[in-house]
Scaffold this motif. Structure first.
Motif, PDB file in Angstrom:
ATOM      1  N   SER A  51      44.857  26.948  36.851  1.00  0.00           N
ATOM      2  CA  SER A  51      45.322  28.316  36.632  1.00  0.00           C
ATOM      3  C   SER A  51      45.089  29.134  37.903  1.00  0.00           C
ATOM      4  CB  SER A  51      44.554  28.962  35.478  1.00  0.00           C
ATOM      5  OG  SER A  51      44.862  30.345  35.409  1.00  0.00           O
ATOM      6  N   LEU A  52      46.074  29.940  38.253  1.00  0.00           N
ATOM      7  CA  LEU A  52      45.948  30.848  39.397  1.00  0.00           C
ATOM      8  C   LEU A  52      45.929  32.305  38.948  1.00  0.00           C
ATOM      9  CD1 LEU A  52      48.407  29.095  41.888  1.00  0.00           C
ATOM     10  CD2 LEU A  52      45.917  28.854  41.740  1.00  0.00           C
ATOM     11  N   LYS A  56      43.679  36.584  44.223  1.00  0.00           N
ATOM     12  CA  LYS A  56      44.189  37.486  45.254  1.00  0.00           C
ATOM     13  C   LYS A  56      44.111  36.783  46.608  1.00  0.00           C
ATOM     14  CE  LYS A  56      41.171  40.594  43.971  1.00  0.00           C
ATOM     15  NZ  LYS A  56      40.333  41.780  43.905  1.00  0.00           N
ATOM     16  N   PHE A  57      45.128  37.014  47.435  1.00  0.00           N
ATOM     17  CA  PHE A  57      45.075  36.499  48.797  1.00  0.00           C
ATOM     18  C   PHE A  57      45.880  37.401  49.726  1.00  0.00           C
ATOM     19  CE2 PHE A  57      48.631  34.263  46.881  1.00  0.00           C
ATOM     20  CZ  PHE A  57      49.575  34.070  47.884  1.00  0.00           C
ATOM     21  N   SER A  58      45.561  37.298  50.988  1.00  0.00           N
ATOM     22  CA  SER A  58      46.229  38.090  52.020  1.00  0.00           C
ATOM     23  C   SER A  58      46.698  37.177  53.139  1.00  0.00           C
ATOM     24  CB  SER A  58      45.274  39.131  52.605  1.00  0.00           C
ATOM     25  OG  SER A  58      44.849  40.030  51.604  1.00  0.00           O
ATOM     26  N   ASP A  79      40.583  35.420  48.352  1.00  0.00           N
ATOM     27  CA  ASP A  79      39.428  36.093  47.763  1.00  0.00           C
ATOM     28  C   ASP A  79      38.336  35.082  47.450  1.00  0.00           C
ATOM     29  OD1 ASP A  79      38.466  38.770  46.605  1.00  0.00           O
ATOM     30  OD2 ASP A  79      38.056  37.338  44.993  1.00  0.00           O
ATOM     31  N   GLU A  80      37.118  35.445  47.803  1.00  0.00           N
ATOM     32  CA  GLU A  80      35.989  34.522  47.650  1.00  0.00           C
ATOM     33  C   GLU A  80      35.712  34.148  46.195  1.00  0.00           C
ATOM     34  OE1 GLU A  80      32.571  36.401  49.339  1.00  0.00           O
ATOM     35  OE2 GLU A  80      32.357  37.820  47.687  1.00  0.00           O
ATOM     36  N   SER A  81      36.244  34.909  45.240  1.00  0.00           N
ATOM     37  CA  SER A  81      36.019  34.580  43.833  1.00  0.00           C
ATOM     38  C   SER A  81      36.859  33.391  43.364  1.00  0.00           C
ATOM     39  CB  SER A  81      36.299  35.794  42.947  1.00  0.00           C
ATOM     40  OG  SER A  81      37.682  36.114  42.972  1.00  0.00           O
ATOM     41  N   ALA A  82      37.834  32.975  44.146  1.00  0.00           N
ATOM     42  CA  ALA A  82      38.651  31.815  43.778  1.00  0.00           C
ATOM     43  C   ALA A  82      37.788  30.556  43.805  1.00  0.00           C
ATOM     44  CB  ALA A  82      39.821  31.668  44.744  1.00  0.00           C
ATOM     45  N   ARG A  87      41.435  27.636  45.618  1.00  0.00           N
ATOM     46  CA  ARG A  87      41.489  27.759  47.079  1.00  0.00           C
ATOM     47  C   ARG A  87      42.429  26.718  47.679  1.00  0.00           C
ATOM     48  NH1 ARG A  87      35.347  29.146  49.147  1.00  0.00           N
ATOM     49  NH2 ARG A  87      35.050  30.982  47.828  1.00  0.00           N
ATOM     50  N   GLU A  88      42.293  25.484  47.213  1.00  0.00           N
ATOM     51  CA  GLU A  88      43.164  24.418  47.717  1.00  0.00           C
ATOM     52  C   GLU A  88      44.625  24.719  47.391  1.00  0.00           C
ATOM     53  OE1 GLU A  88      44.012  19.661  47.083  1.00  0.00           O
ATOM     54  OE2 GLU A  88      42.071  20.466  46.456  1.00  0.00           O
ATOM     55  N   ALA A  89      44.873  25.201  46.184  1.00  0.00           N
ATOM     56  CA  ALA A  89      46.230  25.523  45.765  1.00  0.00           C
ATOM     57  C   ALA A  89      46.837  26.625  46.627  1.00  0.00           C
ATOM     58  CB  ALA A  89      46.230  25.945  44.290  1.00  0.00           C
TER      59      ALA A  89
END
Length: 137
Positions: A51-52, A56-58, A79-82, A87-89
């Motif tokens: 699930s994504l 959040k990402f920039s 975002d570090e909470s991922a 993160r890989e996705a």
């Protein structure tokens, strides 16, 4: 295995060009170069079984001339909470690695990059209010 993914997201992007971002309409950039910052909040999404939702990402993108001329530089911030799978996705999606050639803007931008920096994992404060036409990044 071929990756299967989908994202429905709200995105905020900004560049220094005149209103309308001329490069998106086959016109030269306003100042002869392009640089942009993009913030994305995934409202609903998946990457294979991951699930994504809420990720959040920039993306920071920079080209010394026109985008089509290439030689760009790319920085992804997730975002570090991922979690590790998220993160890989996001790395695969944002870097255009899990899409057919030309099928997404992620692939198109990736095809113009000569330098891709290591992904940064850090807190991202991002809010986007479409109706008010405001964003904070």
């Amino acid at each position: 295995m071929e990756d299967k993914w989908m994202i429905r997201a709200t995105q905020f992007g900004n560049c220094p060009c005149s209103h309308g971002c001329p490069c998106q309409f086959n016109s030269p950039s306003t100042y002869g170069f392009c640089e942009a910052v993009v913030g994305i909040i995934i409202e609903e999404g998946y990457f294979n079984d991951t699930s994504l939702n809420g990720v959040k990402f920039s993306m920071l993108l920079k080209w010394p001339g026109e985008i089509a001329d290439g030689n760009g530089k790319f920085q992804l911030i997730v975002d570090e909470s991922a979690n590790e799978d998220q993160r890989e996705a996001i790395n695969k999606i944002a870097k255009g690695e899990s899409t057919a050639p030309g099928a997404t803007h992620f692939w198109v931008f990736a095809s113009t990059m000569s330098e891709v920096l290591d992904t940064i994992y850090a807190p991202i404060e991002l809010s986007i209010d479409i109706e008010a036409r405001r964003a904070h990044h």
